[in-house]
Design a protein around this motif. Structure first.
Motif, mmCIF file in Angstrom:
data_model
loop_
_atom_site.group_PDB
_atom_site.id
_atom_site.type_symbol
_atom_site.label_atom_id
_atom_site.label_comp_id
_atom_site.label_asym_id
_atom_site.label_seq_id
_atom_site.Cartn_x
_atom_site.Cartn_y
_atom_site.Cartn_z
ATOM 1 N N ALA A 73 0.818 -1.217 0.000
ATOM 2 C CA ALA A 73 0.000 0.000 0.000
ATOM 3 C C ALA A 73 0.849 1.263 0.000
ATOM 4 C CB ALA A 73 -0.933 -0.004 1.205
ATOM 5 N N PHE A 74 1.972 1.235 0.724
ATOM 6 C CA PHE A 74 2.827 2.417 0.852
ATOM 7 C C PHE A 74 4.040 2.380 -0.076
ATOM 8 C CE2 PHE A 74 0.414 2.839 4.715
ATOM 9 C CZ PHE A 74 0.444 4.188 5.029
ATOM 10 N N LYS A 75 4.224 1.259 -0.792
ATOM 11 C CA LYS A 75 5.419 1.073 -1.624
ATOM 12 C C LYS A 75 6.680 1.283 -0.780
ATOM 13 C CE LYS A 75 3.269 0.048 -5.381
ATOM 14 N NZ LYS A 75 3.239 -1.366 -5.799
ATOM 15 N N LEU A 76 6.701 0.597 0.350
ATOM 16 C CA LEU A 76 7.806 0.702 1.296
ATOM 17 C C LEU A 76 8.350 -0.699 1.565
ATOM 18 C CD1 LEU A 76 9.073 3.056 3.042
ATOM 19 C CD2 LEU A 76 7.680 2.172 4.926
ATOM 20 N N PRO A 77 9.659 -0.891 1.581
ATOM 21 C CA PRO A 77 10.207 -2.230 1.849
ATOM 22 C C PRO A 77 9.767 -2.760 3.211
ATOM 23 C CG PRO A 77 11.919 -0.739 1.051
ATOM 24 C CD PRO A 77 10.715 0.108 1.326
ATOM 25 N N GLU A 78 9.540 -4.056 3.300
ATOM 26 C CA GLU A 78 9.094 -4.659 4.557
ATOM 27 C C GLU A 78 10.088 -4.446 5.693
ATOM 28 O OE1 GLU A 78 7.483 -8.587 4.639
ATOM 29 O OE2 GLU A 78 6.552 -8.393 2.656
#
Length: 407
Positions: free
Chosen positions: A180-185
Motif C-alpha cells: 500500500a505504501f510502496k515501502l520495503p518490509e
C-alpha cells in the motif's frame, strides 16, 4: 461545500505554498525532536494520542510536541507540549523537527513544512479495505494513476501515503502495508498499536484521556453496555442517519427494550459525522450519542461491540468480549466498495451477523446467541499491552542512530 471540493482547494493551496516546502528543506533539523499529530490535525485521537500520553508520564531520550490545527483543542489542552500550528512556536518547532509521527496521512501535520523530515506512520487500524497504491491500482484508470504519479513526483510532500517507517500490530500486515505504501518490509516494524493499551486499563481512564470520564464510570450500573460503531460511507450519499432509519430503527421501542433489560445503547459516529446526530435522540433515556472523536476510552467499558466493516473489530477482539456484525447494507456496500483485502464472510465467519435493528435487538435480548471468551482474530494482534513502551524504544533507537536496518 462537499468534501471533494474541500480537498481540491486544500491541495491547490498547498501547491501554491511549495516555496515554503523548498525553504523547509534547508532549515537545520534537530535529530532528537519529534512532532506528533492525528486526524488531519483536528482531533487529539488515535495511536499518536496514546503515545503522547505515555510520553507525558515518562522521560524519553528525545524532545516531543503535539501540533494541532484546531485552536479550540489547543486552548483546551493547556500543555506546554501541545502547540497550535498557526503560531510562531508551532511553526518553528515543526520546521526544526526531524521526525513526524502520524495516524492518517501527511495532512495530519502541515505538509508544506515537511521538507527534510522522516515520517513514522502509526496508522489507524488493521485494514479491511485496500489502502494507497493498492486502492488506486484497483479503482483508478491507468491514465489517472499515471497523472497522479507525475503530480506527486513534482510535489512529493503532498503524497498522502508518504512514510519512511510504519508500525503495525502483526507480521501478517507487513506485506499489505508494504504494498500500500510502496515501502520495503524491512522498514515496517511489528510493535503493536498504542491505542490498544487502554483496552485493558479502564481503571486508569481519567480526564487526560477523555471529557467523558464521569459518564464512562457510570456505565458499571448497566447490565449491558452496547456500543455501535459504524463505518463512514465515504464516496456515497449515505450517512449514519440512513443506517438507523432505513433499517427499522425505532428509538421508542429500542429504548423500551434497553430499559427493561437495564442496558444502554451508545452510538459512536465516525469522527467525520460527529455532528450528524446532534440533538436527534436526546430524549431517550437509554440511547446515548458519544460525540468524541476517540472511541477507545468507550471501548474499555463496552460489553458488546456492534460494527460493520470497521477495522475496530480487530482491536476489540483482543478483549474476548462479544462482537456482533451489523452490515445492514451488505450487498450495496460490497458492490460500491470492491476493495477488501480479505473475504469479509470468510474472515469474520465466527461472528454473528444481523441486517436490521430488529434482528440486532432480538439477538441481544431474546436469542442471546452471542459468543464470548474467544478471540477469533488473534493472528492480527501479536501483543496485548505495552505497545507504547515498544514504540518509544523504537523512536529512541531511531533518534540516537541505534536502529539497524539490514540492507
Amino acid at each position: 461545500m462537499c468534501k471533494v471540493m474541500q480537498t481540491k482547494i486544500v491541495t491547490l493551496i498547498y501547491v501554491l505554498l511549495t516555496p515554503f516546502y523548498l525553504l523547509s528543506l534547508i532549515i537545520p533539523k534537530n535529530k532528537k525532536l519529534i512532532v506528533l499529530g492525528s486526524s488531519l490535525g483536528q482531533h487529539f485521537a488515535d495511536n499518536p494520542k496514546y503515545l503522547f500520553l505515555y510520553l507525558e508520564k515518562h522521560s524519553p531520550a528525545f524532545e516531543y510536541y503535539w501540533i494541532t490545527k484546531n485552536k479550540n483543542l489547543y486552548l483546551k489542552m493547556k500543555s506546554e507540549r501541545f502547540l497550535y500550528l498557526y503560531s510562531w512556536k508551532g511553526l518553528w518547532i515543526l520546521l526544526r523537527a526531524k521526525y513526524l509521527v502520524l495516524s492518517h496521512q501527511v495532512n495530519d501535520i502541515f505538509p508544506p513544512l515537511h521538507g527534510g523530515k522522516k515520517i513514522i506512520q502509526l496508522w489507524h487500524g488493521t485494514p479491511l479495505k485496500r489502502l494507497g497504491h493498492d486502492r488506486d491500482a484497483l479503482l483508478n484508470s491507468k491514465t489517472k494513476n499515471f497523472l497522479k504519479k507525475i503530480f506527486y513526483a513534482v510535489f512529493p510532500h503532498l503524497y498522502y501515503m508518504r512514510a519512511d517507517y510504519i508500525i503495525v500490530a502483526a507480521d501478517n500486515q507487513k506485506k499489505i502495508f508494504s504494498s500500500a505504501f510502496k515501502l520495503p518490509e524491512k522498514k515496517i516494524f511489528v510493535l503493536g498499536q498504542p491505542r490498544n493499551d487502554i483496552l485493558f486499563q479502564k481503571e486508569k481512564i481519567s480526564s487526560v484521556y477523555t471529557d467523558k470520564t464521569d459518564f464512562l464510570h457510570t456505565l458499571s450500573s448497566y447490565n449491558k453496555v452496547i456500543s455501535w460503531l459504524p463505518t463512514h460511507r465515504h464516496g456515497s450519499n449515505k450517512n449514519i442517519m440512513n443506517l438507523l432509519f432505513d433499517y427499522s430503527f425505532n428509538p421508542k421501542e429500542i429504548n423500551r427494550q434497553l430499559k427493561e433489560n437495564n442496558s444502554i445503547l451508545i452510538i459512536k459516529p465516525h469522527f467525520i459525522e460527529l455532528n450528524v446526530l446532534k440533538d436527534k435522540l436526546e430524549n431517550f433515556s437509554h440511547i446515548y450519542i458519544y460525540d468524541e472523536a476517540d472511541p477507545y476510552p468507550l471501548l474499555s467499558f463496552t460489553d458488546i461491540l456492534v460494527t460493520d466493516y470497521s477495522s475496530i473489530v480487530f482491536d476489540f477482539s483482543m478483549t474476548k468480549k462479544p462482537i456482533i456484525l451489523a452490515p445492514f447494507d451488505y450487498d450495496e456496500y460490497l458492490n460500491n466498495f470492491k476493495d477488501f483485502y480479505y473475504n469479509y464472510d470468510i474472515l469474520l465467519k465466527d461472528y454473528p451477523k444481523v441486517y436490521d435493528w430488529k434482528e440486532l435487538m432480538n439477538l441481544i435480548f431474546c436469542e442471546k446467541k452471542i459468543i464470548e471468551g474467544r478471540n477469533f482474530l488473534a493472528e492480527f494482534n501479536q501483543f496485548e499491552g505495552n505497545s507504547c513502551e515498544r514504540v518509544v524504544k523504537f523512536l529512541e533507537n531511531l533518534v540516537t542512530g541505534s536502529l539497524y536496518i539490514n540492507d
